[in-house]
Design a protein around this motif. Structure first.
Motif, PDB file in Angstrom:
ATOM      1  N   LYS A 216       0.840  -1.200   0.000  1.00 24.32           N
ATOM      2  CA  LYS A 216       0.000   0.000   0.000  1.00 24.32           C
ATOM      3  C   LYS A 216       0.880   1.256   0.000  1.00 24.32           C
ATOM      4  O   LYS A 216       2.054   1.211   0.362  1.00 24.32           O
ATOM      5  N   HIS A 217       0.297   2.384  -0.378  1.00 22.52           N
ATOM      6  CA  HIS A 217       1.017   3.660  -0.386  1.00 22.52           C
ATOM      7  C   HIS A 217       0.709   4.408   0.913  1.00 22.52           C
ATOM      8  O   HIS A 217      -0.442   4.734   1.195  1.00 22.52           O
ATOM      9  N   LEU A 218       1.740   4.686   1.688  1.00 25.31           N
ATOM     10  CA  LEU A 218       1.588   5.426   2.933  1.00 25.31           C
ATOM     11  C   LEU A 218       1.580   6.922   2.632  1.00 25.31           C
ATOM     12  O   LEU A 218       2.586   7.487   2.232  1.00 25.31           O
ATOM     13  N   ASN A 219       0.417   7.578   2.826  1.00 26.24           N
ATOM     14  CA  ASN A 219       0.246   8.977   2.425  1.00 26.24           C
ATOM     15  C   ASN A 219       0.548   9.993   3.519  1.00 26.24           C
ATOM     16  O   ASN A 219       0.955  11.120   3.232  1.00 26.24           O
ATOM     17  N   SER A 220       0.306   9.647   4.783  1.00 25.42           N
ATOM     18  CA  SER A 220       0.606  10.593   5.857  1.00 25.42           C
ATOM     19  C   SER A 220       0.869   9.842   7.152  1.00 25.42           C
ATOM     20  O   SER A 220       0.339   8.749   7.370  1.00 25.42           O
ATOM     21  N   ILE A 221       1.706  10.439   8.001  1.00 21.91           N
ATOM     22  CA  ILE A 221       2.041   9.874   9.318  1.00 21.91           C
ATOM     23  C   ILE A 221       1.812  10.955  10.360  1.00 21.91           C
ATOM     24  O   ILE A 221       2.187  12.115  10.162  1.00 21.91           O
ATOM     25  N   TYR A 222       1.203  10.555  11.471  1.00 24.16           N
ATOM     26  CA  TYR A 222       0.948  11.502  12.555  1.00 24.16           C
ATOM     27  C   TYR A 222       1.329  10.845  13.873  1.00 24.16           C
ATOM     28  O   TYR A 222       0.760   9.834  14.261  1.00 24.16           O
ATOM     29  N   ILE A 223       2.327  11.400  14.557  1.00 22.70           N
ATOM     30  CA  ILE A 223       2.692  10.927  15.890  1.00 22.70           C
ATOM     31  C   ILE A 223       2.064  11.879  16.889  1.00 22.70           C
ATOM     32  O   ILE A 223       2.432  13.061  16.969  1.00 22.70           O
ATOM     33  N   GLY A 224       1.071  11.373  17.629  1.00 23.61           N
ATOM     34  CA  GLY A 224       0.325  12.209  18.556  1.00 23.61           C
ATOM     35  C   GLY A 224       0.324  11.623  19.955  1.00 23.61           C
ATOM     36  O   GLY A 224       1.123  10.749  20.289  1.00 23.61           O
ATOM     37  N   GLY A 225      -0.594  12.089  20.772  1.00 20.83           N
ATOM     38  CA  GLY A 225      -0.561  11.616  22.162  1.00 20.83           C
ATOM     39  C   GLY A 225      -1.785  11.998  22.941  1.00 20.83           C
ATOM     40  O   GLY A 225      -2.856  12.154  22.360  1.00 20.83           O
ATOM     41  N   GLY A 226      -1.597  12.253  24.248  1.00 18.43           N
ATOM     42  CA  GLY A 226      -0.342  12.476  24.939  1.00 18.43           C
ATOM     43  C   GLY A 226       0.556  13.558  24.319  1.00 18.43           C
ATOM     44  O   GLY A 226       0.142  14.375  23.536  1.00 18.43           O
ATOM     45  N   THR A 227       1.803  13.486  24.702  1.00 19.80           N
ATOM     46  CA  THR A 227       2.803  14.436  24.220  1.00 19.80           C
ATOM     47  C   THR A 227       4.029  13.663  23.753  1.00 19.80           C
ATOM     48  O   THR A 227       4.840  13.219  24.573  1.00 19.80           O
ATOM     49  N   PRO A 228       4.191  13.467  22.437  1.00 21.90           N
ATOM     50  CA  PRO A 228       5.339  12.697  21.936  1.00 21.90           C
ATOM     51  C   PRO A 228       6.690  13.207  22.413  1.00 21.90           C
ATOM     52  O   PRO A 228       7.621  12.413  22.593  1.00 21.90           O
ATOM     53  N   THR A 229       6.810  14.530  22.633  1.00 24.61           N
ATOM     54  CA  THR A 229       8.109  15.058  23.054  1.00 24.61           C
ATOM     55  C   THR A 229       8.373  14.883  24.550  1.00 24.61           C
ATOM     56  O   THR A 229       9.354  15.420  25.069  1.00 24.61           O
ATOM     57  N   THR A 230       7.537  14.098  25.246  1.00 23.38           N
ATOM     58  CA  THR A 230       7.939  13.634  26.576  1.00 23.38           C
ATOM     59  C   THR A 230       9.012  12.554  26.447  1.00 23.38           C
ATOM     60  O   THR A 230       9.737  12.274  27.406  1.00 23.38           O
ATOM     61  N   LEU A 231       9.118  11.939  25.262  1.00 27.03           N
ATOM     62  CA  LEU A 231      10.184  10.970  25.027  1.00 27.03           C
ATOM     63  C   LEU A 231      11.537  11.670  25.096  1.00 27.03           C
ATOM     64  O   LEU A 231      11.678  12.826  24.697  1.00 27.03           O
ATOM     65  N   GLU A 232      12.520  10.951  25.590  1.00 28.81           N
ATOM     66  CA  GLU A 232      13.889  11.469  25.579  1.00 28.81           C
ATOM     67  C   GLU A 232      14.392  11.527  24.137  1.00 28.81           C
ATOM     68  O   GLU A 232      13.883  10.795  23.269  1.00 28.81           O
ATOM     69  N   PRO A 233      15.398  12.352  23.850  1.00 25.18           N
ATOM     70  CA  PRO A 233      15.901  12.439  22.472  1.00 25.18           C
ATOM     71  C   PRO A 233      16.271  11.080  21.883  1.00 25.18           C
ATOM     72  O   PRO A 233      15.966  10.804  20.709  1.00 25.18           O
ATOM     73  N   TYR A 234      16.908  10.206  22.675  1.00 22.97           N
ATOM     74  CA  TYR A 234      17.291   8.894  22.133  1.00 22.97           C
ATOM     75  C   TYR A 234      16.064   8.044  21.835  1.00 22.97           C
ATOM     76  O   TYR A 234      16.076   7.222  20.898  1.00 22.97           O
ATOM     77  N   GLN A 235      14.977   8.247  22.602  1.00 24.83           N
ATOM     78  CA  GLN A 235      13.747   7.489  22.361  1.00 24.83           C
ATOM     79  C   GLN A 235      13.021   8.009  21.120  1.00 24.83           C
ATOM     80  O   GLN A 235      12.494   7.218  20.323  1.00 24.83           O
ATOM     81  N   LEU A 236      13.006   9.325  20.952  1.00 22.05           N
ATOM     82  CA  LEU A 236      12.443   9.906  19.726  1.00 22.05           C
ATOM     83  C   LEU A 236      13.220   9.413  18.510  1.00 22.05           C
ATOM     84  O   LEU A 236      12.639   9.033  17.483  1.00 22.05           O
ATOM     85  N   ASP A 237      14.544   9.439  18.629  1.00 21.90           N
ATOM     86  CA  ASP A 237      15.407   8.984  17.541  1.00 21.90           C
ATOM     87  C   ASP A 237      15.121   7.517  17.215  1.00 21.90           C
ATOM     88  O   ASP A 237      14.996   7.142  16.042  1.00 21.90           O
TER      89      ASP A 237
END
Length: 495
Positions: A216-237
């Motif tokens: 399939k063709h992936l047209n859009s991605i959305y990382i939501g929450g909650g608050t995704p930037t509660t992740l540490e930089p290494y976890q986001l990476d």
């Protein structure tokens, strides 16, 4: 309390929603069940479904009775519902002396109506006449919904409905839980040690989706929450690297990460997002008044919002959304104006304006006594003011949705500068493409390509458990739920 007693459980939701729209502060029950109520009943309706007609009786505190009967064709469910809501609306309007900006419309997706008619080739005049006659909607809201539907249709020309899908990824952690929030979110201080285990389970679910939807063709991605930037930089990476390595993004038009809370944003986290070419982020103040931020439990300041925004610009982000909420405790129209002036100075690319909606699970609703002295007001004047400022900022309305128990019976509107509209936001509202959702509390929505006889599309959902510990423990079951939902569509796909 307001009670609507029905002689059969038909249209309970619609009756409840309409009464609640006129009486937002009241407890409302609309049911065919026999129940005992301890609260004093201030207004009572009796709805009788009889052969070829519906009869509504009502009486208030003075016990003076009134009734209205009207013929209906029960073989046409849609027409019956419209007739019922029209008559109920007129009764409620007579009782309260009020008219609602959206008339009888209580669903969350009013733009679906003009969009369907535009796709059928109907003119704006025909759409306007239908919405006035059928739903009693105001001219202002009809114009807004048509304007947005036209813009959405143009944007969605780029979307592959038949072979495409979108991906939602939920990060259910927040720095704190806001007073008005009912989303699946957990204070990070209590769950910090579980985040990596959560990502382990999430990656397993993502692996399944990547393989099963590989053609399939992936047209859009959305990382939501909650608050995704509660992740540490290494976890986001780790998370974004996993997505980049597992999915083919050659057809992806938009990759959004909800940075959200300014108190969760750091230079290192934004640099991580920029490194992976995230195209769109949100930095959400909700208000630019520090006193209100304290009341609603957001532990950031206006200064942090401004600092986070400037930092994102400095790092090269050129598609930044900001969320505002109208109707927050103790906010006057002048407070809203001041917030809009400060936001205007920042020049965001997107502005999403929410009308406060108090869900049952929100602390502001669960502990009403604690907050009964707070004044919460949202009016058409508030929403018109936000529309004026959006226009001054060069932003156009591009999506709209409504919620139950919404302040002022109004709406949420997304504004964007040309070319910066949030594609995922439109897709989640208009329900024209399958959205696969991963993570605790995430809800997957399968949209069938073949339309129903009435032009609508069959939609089915499967949901992941909300509890983080349960999600980790039962991840194989979450995958199995998706397998069952998509079994027919995914036949022959490699595993």
């Amino acid at each position: 309390m307001i009670l609507a007693k029905l002689n059969q459980p038909e249209f309970e939701y619609d009756i409840h929603s309409l009464i609640k729209a006129f009486f937002p502060e009241e407890n409302v029950s609309a049911t065919a069940e026999d129940k005992k109520y301890e609260e004093e009943i201030t207004l009572q309706f009796q709805v009788e479904y009889e052969p070829q007609q519906i009869k509504i009786e009502w009486k208030g505190k003075n016990q003076e009775s009134h009734d209205r009967s009207f013929p209906v064709d029960f073989s046409d469910r849609t027409e019956t519902k419209n007739e019922l809501k029209q008559n109920f609306y007129q009764i409620l309007s007579e009782i309260t002396g009020k008219k609602l900006p959206w008339g009888t419309l209580t669903g969350i997706r009013p733009t679906k109506i003009p969009m369907k008619f535009l796709e059928e080739g109907k003119t704006e005049a025909e759409i306007r006449a239908y919405m006035q006659k059928t739903y009693f909607a105001s001219d202002e809201k009809i114009d807004l919904s048509i304007d947005i539907a036209e813009r959405e249709l143009e944007i969605l020309k780029k979307i592959d409905y038949e072979n495409g899908y979108s991906l939602y990824i939920g990060i259910p952690f927040c720095p704190t839980t806001c007073l008005y929030c009912s989303f699946t979110s957990y204070p990070l201080v209590s769950w910090r040690q579980k985040v990596d285990s959560y990502l382990d389970a999430l990656e397993k679910e993502l692996d399944y989706v990547a393989v099963k939807f590989g053609k399939k063709h992936l047209n859009s991605i959305y990382i939501g929450g909650g608050t995704p930037t509660t992740l540490e930089p290494y976890q986001l990476d780790r998370l974004i690297r996993k997505i980049r390595c597992s999915f083919d993004l050659s057809h992806c038009l938009e990759f959004t990460v909800e940075a959200g809370r300014p108190d969760s944003i750091t230079r290192e986290k934004l640099e991580t997002l920029k490194k992976w070419d995230i195209t769109r982020i949100s930095i959400n103040p909700q208000t630019m008044k520090d006193e209100t931020l304290k009341i609603i439990g957001r532990r950031h300041t206006v200064a942090q919002t401004v600092e986070s925004f400037h930092l994102a610009r400095e790092l090269g982000f050129d598609d930044i959304n900001m969320d505002l909420i109208m109707g927050l405790p103790e906010e006057s129209l002048e407070d809203v104006r001041d917030t809009l002036e400060q936001v205007k100075a920042l020049k965001p690319d997107n502005l999403t304006v929410h009308s406060l909606a108090l869900k049952r699970a929100a602390r502001l609703n669960m502990f009403k006594e604690d907050y009964k002295d707070y004044k919460m007001v949202n009016t058409t004047e508030h929403m018109n003011l936000t529309a004026e400022y959006a226009k001054e900022m060069g932003l156009e309305p591009y999506y709209l949705y409504r919620q139950k128990s919404m302040a002022g019976n109004l709406e949420n509107v997304g504004y964007a500068s040309p070319g910066k509209a949030g594609i995922y936001n439109i897709l989640i509202m208009e329900e024209k493409q399958t959205i696969v959702a991963c993570g605790a509390g995430a809800s997957t929505k399968r949209v069938w390509n073949e339309p129903n006889p009435d032009g609508t599309h069959r939609i089915e959902r499967c949901e992941n458990v909300k509890d983080v510990a349960q999600y980790i423990e039962r991840i194989d079951e979450m995958i199995e739920r998706k397998q069952k939902l998509f079994a027919e569509e995914l036949k022959g796909f490699s595993s």
